[in-house]
Write a protein that holds these residues in place. Structure first.
Motif, PDB file in Angstrom:
ATOM      1  N   GLN A   1      40.777 -17.556   2.121  1.00  0.00           N
ATOM      2  CA  GLN A   1      39.724 -16.981   2.820  1.00  0.00           C
ATOM      3  C   GLN A   1      40.029 -16.080   3.916  1.00  0.00           C
ATOM      4  O   GLN A   1      39.420 -14.824   4.247  1.00  0.00           O
ATOM      5  CB  GLN A   1      38.346 -17.658   2.857  1.00  0.00           C
ATOM      6  N   GLY A   2      40.685 -16.776   4.668  1.00  0.00           N
ATOM      7  CA  GLY A   2      41.168 -15.967   6.245  1.00  0.00           C
ATOM      8  C   GLY A   2      42.056 -14.772   5.945  1.00  0.00           C
ATOM      9  O   GLY A   2      41.848 -13.744   6.507  1.00  0.00           O
ATOM     10  N   ILE A   3      42.887 -14.725   4.695  1.00  0.00           N
ATOM     11  CA  ILE A   3      43.664 -13.828   4.495  1.00  0.00           C
ATOM     12  C   ILE A   3      42.869 -12.670   4.069  1.00  0.00           C
ATOM     13  O   ILE A   3      43.035 -11.412   4.259  1.00  0.00           O
ATOM     14  CB  ILE A   3      44.796 -14.229   3.328  1.00  0.00           C
ATOM     15  N   VAL A   4      41.833 -12.654   3.161  1.00  0.00           N
ATOM     16  CA  VAL A   4      40.964 -11.748   2.616  1.00  0.00           C
ATOM     17  C   VAL A   4      40.201 -11.090   3.813  1.00  0.00           C
ATOM     18  O   VAL A   4      40.115  -9.777   3.719  1.00  0.00           O
ATOM     19  CB  VAL A   4      40.023 -12.341   1.409  1.00  0.00           C
ATOM     20  N   MET A   5      39.625 -11.985   4.637  1.00  0.00           N
ATOM     21  CA  MET A   5      38.785 -11.476   5.782  1.00  0.00           C
ATOM     22  C   MET A   5      39.553 -10.540   6.737  1.00  0.00           C
ATOM     23  O   MET A   5      39.192  -9.549   7.189  1.00  0.00           O
ATOM     24  CB  MET A   5      38.206 -12.586   6.506  1.00  0.00           C
ATOM     25  N   SER A   6      40.808 -11.200   6.996  1.00  0.00           N
ATOM     26  CA  SER A   6      41.960 -10.072   7.779  1.00  0.00           C
ATOM     27  C   SER A   6      42.208  -8.927   7.107  1.00  0.00           C
ATOM     28  O   SER A   6      42.368  -7.792   7.860  1.00  0.00           O
ATOM     29  CB  SER A   6      43.132 -11.029   7.828  1.00  0.00           C
ATOM     30  N   PHE A   7      42.481  -8.844   5.620  1.00  0.00           N
ATOM     31  CA  PHE A   7      42.691  -7.700   5.123  1.00  0.00           C
ATOM     32  C   PHE A   7      41.438  -6.550   5.153  1.00  0.00           C
ATOM     33  O   PHE A   7      41.768  -5.547   5.453  1.00  0.00           O
ATOM     34  CB  PHE A   7      42.729  -7.927   3.530  1.00  0.00           C
ATOM     35  N   TYR A   8      40.087  -7.146   4.940  1.00  0.00           N
ATOM     36  CA  TYR A   8      39.080  -6.380   5.228  1.00  0.00           C
ATOM     37  C   TYR A   8      39.011  -5.828   6.563  1.00  0.00           C
ATOM     38  O   TYR A   8      38.380  -4.767   7.137  1.00  0.00           O
ATOM     39  CB  TYR A   8      37.584  -7.213   5.098  1.00  0.00           C
ATOM     40  N   GLY A   9      38.934  -6.575   7.635  1.00  0.00           N
ATOM     41  CA  GLY A   9      39.218  -6.408   9.191  1.00  0.00           C
ATOM     42  C   GLY A   9      40.000  -5.296   9.348  1.00  0.00           C
ATOM     43  O   GLY A   9      39.701  -4.435  10.104  1.00  0.00           O
ATOM     44  N   ILE A  10      41.343  -5.343   8.970  1.00  0.00           N
ATOM     45  CA  ILE A  10      42.411  -4.263   9.091  1.00  0.00           C
ATOM     46  C   ILE A  10      41.775  -2.807   8.414  1.00  0.00           C
ATOM     47  O   ILE A  10      42.042  -1.968   8.957  1.00  0.00           O
ATOM     48  CB  ILE A  10      43.765  -4.714   8.343  1.00  0.00           C
ATOM     49  N   ALA A  11      41.576  -3.121   7.332  1.00  0.00           N
ATOM     50  CA  ALA A  11      41.208  -1.798   6.337  1.00  0.00           C
ATOM     51  C   ALA A  11      39.867  -1.271   7.158  1.00  0.00           C
ATOM     52  O   ALA A  11      39.701   0.035   7.219  1.00  0.00           O
ATOM     53  CB  ALA A  11      40.585  -2.379   5.075  1.00  0.00           C
ATOM     54  N   GLY A  12      38.764  -1.995   7.690  1.00  0.00           N
ATOM     55  CA  GLY A  12      37.791  -1.398   8.303  1.00  0.00           C
ATOM     56  C   GLY A  12      38.069  -0.817   9.648  1.00  0.00           C
ATOM     57  O   GLY A  12      37.600   0.192  10.114  1.00  0.00           O
ATOM     58  N   LEU A  13      39.166  -1.467  10.321  1.00  0.00           N
ATOM     59  CA  LEU A  13      39.670  -0.738  11.546  1.00  0.00           C
ATOM     60  C   LEU A  13      40.314   0.658  11.229  1.00  0.00           C
ATOM     61  O   LEU A  13      40.238   1.712  12.118  1.00  0.00           O
ATOM     62  CB  LEU A  13      40.897  -1.540  12.333  1.00  0.00           C
ATOM     63  N   PHE A  14      41.187   0.708  10.147  1.00  0.00           N
ATOM     64  CA  PHE A  14      41.557   2.057   9.801  1.00  0.00           C
ATOM     65  C   PHE A  14      40.538   3.044   9.404  1.00  0.00           C
ATOM     66  O   PHE A  14      40.592   4.266   9.916  1.00  0.00           O
ATOM     67  CB  PHE A  14      42.597   2.017   8.507  1.00  0.00           C
ATOM     68  N   ILE A  15      39.709   2.739   8.837  1.00  0.00           N
ATOM     69  CA  ILE A  15      38.524   3.623   8.431  1.00  0.00           C
ATOM     70  C   ILE A  15      37.553   3.965   9.681  1.00  0.00           C
ATOM     71  O   ILE A  15      37.289   4.936   9.990  1.00  0.00           O
ATOM     72  CB  ILE A  15      37.423   3.087   7.392  1.00  0.00           C
ATOM     73  N   SER A  16      37.410   3.169  10.766  1.00  0.00           N
ATOM     74  CA  SER A  16      36.855   3.453  11.900  1.00  0.00           C
ATOM     75  C   SER A  16      37.620   4.337  12.694  1.00  0.00           C
ATOM     76  O   SER A  16      37.373   5.019  13.476  1.00  0.00           O
ATOM     77  CB  SER A  16      36.393   2.054  12.648  1.00  0.00           C
ATOM     78  N   SER A  17      39.048   3.993  12.887  1.00  0.00           N
ATOM     79  CA  SER A  17      39.650   4.777  13.509  1.00  0.00           C
ATOM     80  C   SER A  17      39.864   6.219  13.012  1.00  0.00           C
ATOM     81  O   SER A  17      39.727   7.377  13.887  1.00  0.00           O
ATOM     82  CB  SER A  17      41.307   4.469  13.637  1.00  0.00           C
TER      83      SER A  17
END
Length: 214
Positions: A92-108
């Motif tokens: 679950q931590g790996i999946v949530m980290s993936f979502y977090g990184i993807a969200g940061l790219f979109i936000s950037s």
């Protein structure tokens, strides 16, 4: 440099006229300026309230996902309290980290479009000179400044494209002879039917061309 000089000239004329003049009309909501022979409409671009809101939401949301995902590797004390959940907690931590990184790219990406104000510019219709100028700011690079110039006599019609459904959209185009349709509104503007019809009617009347609906 020509675009910059024209923009400065537009701004000087904008503030040079009196608001009570009978020869001009000022619309602060649409950021447009009109006289008997010239129509200039300023385009907002990416610096809209909705884009700021989404950029903030995505940034803080993705940051939260990333922190929770990272804590699955660093929070040994928490894991030690629930040893039976280690197998589930780490994936679950790996999946949530993936979502977090993807969200940061979109936000950037959103913050970059806001910073560069992509899509902003102006449309200038000059009946006296018979010329239409369209200027837009793009992403940094060779095509950062997008400047199109047409002869008014080559404008065949003002076209309204309507697509109904869940993601309904209404876009205003200018049909140019030999060059196809040039969009005048963004796909994410979400103009109401009344507003886009009014805008199309006023522009068609100013340019002396018919209106087409698709």
């Amino acid at each position: 440099m020509r675009v910059t000089s024209e923009t400065k000239k537009v701004k000087s004329n904008f503030f040079g006229y009196s608001l009570n003049s009978n020869k001009m009309q000022l619309d602060l909501v649409c950021m447009s300026w009109r006289s008997e022979s010239i129509w200039i409409e300023f385009i907002v671009g990416s610096r809209k309230t909705s884009n700021f809101c989404w950029a903030f939401i995505l940034f803080f949301g993705s940051l939260g996902f990333l922190l929770v995902g990272t804590s699955s590797y660093l929070g040994r004390n928490l894991i030690s309290l629930f040893p039976s959940q280690q197998i589930v907690f780490f994936p679950q931590g790996i999946v949530m980290s993936f979502y977090g990184i993807a969200g940061l790219f979109i936000s950037s990406y959103l913050w970059c479009t806001i910073f560069w104000n992509v899509g902003s510019g102006y449309d200038r219709f000059d009946r006296k000179e018979g010329i239409v100028c369209i200027f837009r700011w793009g992403f940094p690079g060779k095509n950062r400044r997008i400047f199109l110039r047409f002869l008014m006599k080559d404008i065949q019609s003002i076209r309204i494209e309507v697509k109904e459904g869940i993601y309904a959209r209404r876009i205003l185009y200018m049909e140019i002879r030999g060059q196809g349709a040039v969009p005048l509104t963004r796909t994410d503007e979400n103009l109401t039917p009344r507003k886009i019809e009014q805008k199309a009617a006023e522009l068609a009347y100013f340019l002396r061309v018919p209106i087409e609906v698709f």
